[in-house]
Enzyme design. Structure first.
Site, PDB file in Angstrom:
ATOM      1  N   ASP A  74      49.653 -35.625  19.327  1.00  0.00           N
ATOM      2  CA  ASP A  74      49.419 -34.321  19.928  1.00  0.00           C
ATOM      3  C   ASP A  74      50.657 -33.464  20.165  1.00  0.00           C
ATOM      4  O   ASP A  74      50.660 -32.611  21.038  1.00  0.00           O
ATOM      5  CB  ASP A  74      48.735 -34.556  21.279  1.00  0.00           C
ATOM      6  CG  ASP A  74      49.491 -35.593  22.118  1.00  0.00           C
ATOM      7  OD1 ASP A  74      50.699 -35.755  21.901  1.00  0.00           O
ATOM      8  OD2 ASP A  74      48.859 -36.225  22.995  1.00  0.00           O
TER       9      ASP A  74
ATOM     10  N   GLU B  31      44.714 -41.067  15.982  1.00  0.00           N
ATOM     11  CA  GLU B  31      44.397 -40.747  17.395  1.00  0.00           C
ATOM     12  C   GLU B  31      43.793 -39.341  17.532  1.00  0.00           C
ATOM     13  O   GLU B  31      44.204 -38.523  18.354  1.00  0.00           O
ATOM     14  CB  GLU B  31      45.626 -40.881  18.292  1.00  0.00           C
ATOM     15  CG  GLU B  31      45.290 -41.108  19.761  1.00  0.00           C
ATOM     16  CD  GLU B  31      46.549 -41.213  20.632  1.00  0.00           C
ATOM     17  OE1 GLU B  31      47.251 -40.210  20.811  1.00  0.00           O
ATOM     18  OE2 GLU B  31      46.816 -42.319  21.119  1.00  0.00           O
TER      19      GLU B  31
ATOM     20  N   GLU C 289      49.674 -30.510  24.571  1.00  0.00           N
ATOM     21  CA  GLU C 289      49.003 -31.565  23.788  1.00  0.00           C
ATOM     22  C   GLU C 289      47.531 -31.278  23.498  1.00  0.00           C
ATOM     23  O   GLU C 289      47.046 -31.518  22.388  1.00  0.00           O
ATOM     24  CB  GLU C 289      49.140 -32.923  24.492  1.00  0.00           C
ATOM     25  CG  GLU C 289      50.548 -33.499  24.467  1.00  0.00           C
ATOM     26  CD  GLU C 289      51.442 -32.987  25.581  1.00  0.00           C
ATOM     27  OE1 GLU C 289      51.036 -32.027  26.296  1.00  0.00           O
ATOM     28  OE2 GLU C 289      52.544 -33.523  25.754  1.00  0.00           O
TER      29      GLU C 289
ATOM     30  N   HIS D  12      56.766 -38.250  33.313  1.00  0.00           N
ATOM     31  CA  HIS D  12      57.580 -37.376  32.465  1.00  0.00           C
ATOM     32  C   HIS D  12      56.853 -36.151  31.940  1.00  0.00           C
ATOM     33  O   HIS D  12      57.464 -35.259  31.379  1.00  0.00           O
ATOM     34  CB  HIS D  12      58.128 -38.164  31.270  1.00  0.00           C
ATOM     35  CG  HIS D  12      57.112 -38.431  30.202  1.00  0.00           C
ATOM     36  ND1 HIS D  12      56.928 -37.586  29.138  1.00  0.00           N
ATOM     37  CD2 HIS D  12      56.204 -39.424  30.043  1.00  0.00           C
ATOM     38  CE1 HIS D  12      55.959 -38.066  28.366  1.00  0.00           C
ATOM     39  NE2 HIS D  12      55.500 -39.173  28.898  1.00  0.00           N
TER      40      HIS D  12
ATOM     41  N   ARG E  41      55.255 -32.726  30.910  1.00  0.00           N
ATOM     42  CA  ARG E  41      55.656 -31.336  31.129  1.00  0.00           C
ATOM     43  C   ARG E  41      54.825 -30.646  32.218  1.00  0.00           C
ATOM     44  O   ARG E  41      55.352 -29.921  33.060  1.00  0.00           O
ATOM     45  CB  ARG E  41      55.476 -30.583  29.800  1.00  0.00           C
ATOM     46  CG  ARG E  41      56.052 -29.217  29.717  1.00  0.00           C
ATOM     47  CD  ARG E  41      55.757 -28.648  28.336  1.00  0.00           C
ATOM     48  NE  ARG E  41      56.634 -29.201  27.332  1.00  0.00           N
ATOM     49  CZ  ARG E  41      57.711 -28.563  26.852  1.00  0.00           C
ATOM     50  NH1 ARG E  41      58.018 -27.375  27.278  1.00  0.00           N
ATOM     51  NH2 ARG E  41      58.466 -29.122  25.934  1.00  0.00           N
TER      52      ARG E  41
ATOM     53  N   HIS F  18      62.662 -41.242  31.910  1.00  0.00           N
ATOM     54  CA  HIS F  18      62.665 -40.551  30.608  1.00  0.00           C
ATOM     55  C   HIS F  18      63.948 -39.713  30.487  1.00  0.00           C
ATOM     56  O   HIS F  18      64.499 -39.274  31.488  1.00  0.00           O
ATOM     57  CB  HIS F  18      61.426 -39.642  30.578  1.00  0.00           C
ATOM     58  CG  HIS F  18      61.020 -39.168  29.231  1.00  0.00           C
ATOM     59  ND1 HIS F  18      61.615 -38.109  28.607  1.00  0.00           N
ATOM     60  CD2 HIS F  18      60.051 -39.607  28.388  1.00  0.00           C
ATOM     61  CE1 HIS F  18      61.025 -37.915  27.433  1.00  0.00           C
ATOM     62  NE2 HIS F  18      60.079 -38.811  27.269  1.00  0.00           N
TER      63      HIS F  18
HETATM   64  N1  UDP Z   1      57.484 -46.986  26.706  1.00  0.00           N
HETATM   65  C1  UDP Z   1      58.590 -47.715  26.320  1.00  0.00           C
HETATM   66  N2  UDP Z   1      59.670 -47.748  27.171  1.00  0.00           N
HETATM   67  C2  UDP Z   1      59.695 -47.099  28.363  1.00  0.00           C
HETATM   68  C3  UDP Z   1      58.540 -46.356  28.743  1.00  0.00           C
HETATM   69  C4  UDP Z   1      57.449 -46.305  27.875  1.00  0.00           C
HETATM   70  O1  UDP Z   1      58.611 -48.334  25.253  1.00  0.00           O
HETATM   71  O2  UDP Z   1      60.695 -47.166  29.076  1.00  0.00           O
HETATM   72  C5  UDP Z   1      56.331 -46.919  25.771  1.00  0.00           C
HETATM   73  C6  UDP Z   1      54.994 -47.326  26.360  1.00  0.00           C
HETATM   74  O3  UDP Z   1      54.745 -48.693  26.177  1.00  0.00           O
HETATM   75  C7  UDP Z   1      54.002 -46.481  25.589  1.00  0.00           C
HETATM   76  C8  UDP Z   1      54.808 -45.256  25.165  1.00  0.00           C
HETATM   77  O4  UDP Z   1      56.170 -45.578  25.395  1.00  0.00           O
HETATM   78  O5  UDP Z   1      53.547 -47.116  24.406  1.00  0.00           O
HETATM   79  C9  UDP Z   1      54.394 -44.084  25.985  1.00  0.00           C
HETATM   80  O6  UDP Z   1      55.246 -43.047  25.731  1.00  0.00           O
HETATM   81  P1  UDP Z   1      55.355 -41.773  26.668  1.00  0.00           P
HETATM   82  O7  UDP Z   1      54.940 -42.115  28.049  1.00  0.00           O
HETATM   83  O8  UDP Z   1      56.713 -41.215  26.415  1.00  0.00           O
HETATM   84  O9  UDP Z   1      54.373 -40.738  25.983  1.00  0.00           O
HETATM   85  P2  UDP Z   1      52.822 -40.466  26.104  1.00  0.00           P
HETATM   86  O10 UDP Z   1      52.092 -41.733  25.822  1.00  0.00           O
HETATM   87  O11 UDP Z   1      52.561 -39.919  27.470  1.00  0.00           O
HETATM   88  O12 UDP Z   1      52.560 -39.425  25.055  1.00  0.00           O
END
Ligand code: UDP
Length: 399
Positions: free
Chosen positions: A112, A134, A148, A224, A226, A257
């Protein structure tokens, strides 16, 4: 066109089809990695070409090396606090030149982000088929999450393959008029990635986590998004400070982050608070093992909402809405909103009420069974080579 022999099927097939895979962020790399691995099992069918756009440079490098992916090219479009319009224009321009040069059979994007949308748009301009990993997640509020929600709708509307994780996504897509033949329920590839890590790696405690007392209850926090920047993040952090003060038997671990906005706020409010550990983002392997050792999770992340239920970890979702209702339906996730009192109250319940905790700590897999990448690649084999059937859809008890 050259013709080769497929060892899997013993059939004559044409030159491998170039599949262009574009990733820009940490979750995109994690969720595309199992698909890249699966495509690599069919070298006579497919030639994956992996591009990184480089939005979250450090996070991306960390993920690429922990998942052992070597990109073929890097757009290097990252600049600090870059406006979405500027980023989009750059990605679109890079994609134009790339597609003109390599002329792939399919462009694959995940999730997204603005860069995923721009890659899909560029493919559309060239009339190259688009596969969306997805697909179909919706909150029905175009500013939550932002951008997103909008990006997903736009990508799905021009995709030829909408690989949606669950029947909920399929329903959403149908309501938007996406034709049945474009729709495939695959499960979420993040569960494939999670399985790979849990089965193939050992828990080596990361240097970042050496100060943690693992005999205490571990609360894993990530914030994290936005749409939470500003007042919402402050409200979340106030709840964490009170929680840490009231529960000496708890260690709160927050891998912060690299986004400067969240990072500045986290360090100014939480650094030095007893019981709260601000650590650098963890590589995926360390993160998954930490998740497996945690008591529960508080997060605004999308991917973590999918991973935690698979490990039986309750999730408090730090948002007003979620595009991933399956965990809520399964009872492992709760959308707690963004008011400090409410966040604190729900966390307190999980720490002090075993009945409440046990009712949420069920290991369920509403998001996948670890075979999502197989289904996606089978779908492509069926489409390009007709050497297998269309995949059976992923189903759960909730389907
Ligand atoms: N993740 C990671 N290390 C961290 C924090 C998250 O590997 O320190 C992984 C987590 O397991 C998940 C992904 O990052 O699979 C999630 O990414 P993020 O939260 O950045 O993005 P979102 O899923 O919200 O798009």
């Amino acid at each position: 066109m050259s013709v080769t022999q497929s060892p899997q099927e013993g059939k004559k097939i044409s030159t491998p089809q170039k599949i262009l895979i574009i990733a820009g962020t940490r979750p995109e790399v994690i969720k595309l990695a199992p698909v890249i691995r699966e495509l690599e099992k069919y070298p006579h069918h497919f030639k994956p070409h992996v591009i990184v756009t480089g939005q979250h440079r450090e996070l991306l490098d960390q993920m690429l090396s922990s998942l052992r992916i070597e990109p073929d090219e890097d757009f290097k479009v990252m600049e600090e606090n870059q406006a979405l319009g500027i980023l989009s224009a750059k990605v679109l321009t890079h994609c134009h030149h790339l597609l003109a040069r390599i002329q792939p059979a399919l462009v694959m994007v995940q999730g997204d982000t603005a860069s995923a949308f721009c890659a899909a748009l560029s493919a559309y301009y060239f009339q190259i088929p688009i596969g969306h990993v997805e697909a179909g997640l919706r909150t029905f509020n175009k500013y939550h999450p932002f951008p997103e929600e909008g990006m997903r709708i736009l990508i799905d509307s021009i995709s030829d393959f909408c690989w949606t994780p669950t029947h909920v996504g399929a329903q959403n897509l149908k309501q938007e008029g996406i034709a049945d033949h474009k729709l495939f329920i695959t499960g979420n590839t993040v569960i494939d990635a999670l399985h790979l890590v849990l089965h193939q790696t050992k828990n080596v405690v990361s240097q970042n986590l050496k100060a943690i007392d693992f005999s205490k209850k571990i609360i894993l926090v990530t914030v994290h998004r936005r749409e939470n920047w500003g007042d919402n993040v402050q409200a979340i952090f106030r709840a964490l400070i009170t929680l840490a003060a009231q529960h000496q038997d708890v260690e709160i671990i927050y891998p912060v982050h690299f986004s400067p906005t969240v990072r500045n706020m986290a360090y100014s409010m939480l650094q030095g608070v007893r019981g709260i550990h601000l650590v650098e983002p963890l590589d995926y392997i360390s993160f998954v093992h930490l998740l497996a050792r945690s008591t529960f999770v508080m997060t605004d992340s999308g991917g973590i909402q999918e991973e935690a239920p698979a490990l039986g970890k309750p999730v408090l979702v730090l948002r007003e809405v979620t595009e991933r209702p399956e965990g809520v339906t399964a009872g492992t996730a709760k959308v707690v909103g963004l008011a400090s009192d409410q966040i604190l109250n729900e966390a307190e319940k999980l720490l002090t009420d075993p009945k409440e905790y046990n009712s949420m700590a069920n290991a369920v897999n509403p998001y996948g069974d670890g075979n999502s990448a197989k289904r996606i690649v089978q779908c492509l084999r069926h489409h390009f080579f007709h050497d297998c059937a269309r995949p059976e859809p992923f189903t759960t008890n909730q389907s």
